[in-house]
Design a protein around this motif. Structure first.
Motif, PDB file in Angstrom:
ATOM      1  N   MET A   1       0.846  -1.202   0.000  1.00  0.00           N
ATOM      2  CA  MET A   1       0.000   0.000   0.000  1.00  0.00           C
ATOM      3  C   MET A   1       0.876   1.245   0.000  1.00  0.00           C
ATOM      4  SD  MET A   1      -3.221   0.884   2.498  1.00  0.00           S
ATOM      5  CE  MET A   1      -2.271   1.222   3.980  1.00  0.00           C
ATOM      6  N   ILE A   5      -2.533   8.939  -0.147  1.00  0.00           N
ATOM      7  CA  ILE A   5      -3.575   8.945  -1.171  1.00  0.00           C
ATOM      8  C   ILE A   5      -3.855  10.412  -1.480  1.00  0.00           C
ATOM      9  CG2 ILE A   5      -5.963   8.375  -1.739  1.00  0.00           C
ATOM     10  CD1 ILE A   5      -5.722   6.119   0.434  1.00  0.00           C
ATOM     11  N   SER A  16      -2.530   7.144   4.163  1.00  0.00           N
ATOM     12  CA  SER A  16      -3.287   5.899   3.969  1.00  0.00           C
ATOM     13  C   SER A  16      -3.684   5.223   5.270  1.00  0.00           C
ATOM     14  CB  SER A  16      -2.480   4.921   3.130  1.00  0.00           C
ATOM     15  OG  SER A  16      -2.168   5.489   1.889  1.00  0.00           O
ATOM     16  N   THR A  17      -2.756   5.137   6.196  1.00  0.00           N
ATOM     17  CA  THR A  17      -3.009   4.394   7.429  1.00  0.00           C
ATOM     18  C   THR A  17      -3.802   5.209   8.445  1.00  0.00           C
ATOM     19  OG1 THR A  17      -0.886   5.135   8.291  1.00  0.00           O
ATOM     20  CG2 THR A  17      -0.938   2.986   7.214  1.00  0.00           C
ATOM     21  N   ASP A  35      -2.149   7.145  -5.748  1.00  0.00           N
ATOM     22  CA  ASP A  35      -1.564   6.412  -4.623  1.00  0.00           C
ATOM     23  C   ASP A  35      -0.057   6.514  -4.748  1.00  0.00           C
ATOM     24  OD1 ASP A  35      -4.326   4.954  -5.160  1.00  0.00           O
ATOM     25  OD2 ASP A  35      -3.744   4.528  -3.101  1.00  0.00           O
TER      26      ASP A  35
END
Ligand SMILES: [Zn+2]
Length: 62
Positions: A1, A5, A16-17, A35
């Motif tokens: 990942m 974003i 993201s997290t 991304d």
């Protein structure tokens, strides 16, 4: 990942997290979403801002 974003339309950078329901990540259209591991808010500070919910440090100060 990817770490970040990015919404290419709103110019907001999300972590993201760290995303919340307020980020509406799922409503970002695929072709507007980037991304990336590059922090656009740091690399392009005049064009991109951190999300006020998940990336407050880089958000526009009210
Ligand atoms: Zn966010």
């Amino acid at each position: 990942m990817a770490t970040y974003i990015v919404n290419a339309i709103s110019k907001e950078v999300h972590i993201s997290t760290n995303t919340t329901a307020h980020c509406y990540i799922s409503s970002i259209k695929d072709n507007h979403r980037i991304d990336t591991d590059m922090d656009y808010a740091k690399v392009y500070p005049s064009r991109f801002n951190g999300c006020p919910y998940c990336y407050k440090e880089a958000a526009v100060k009210a």
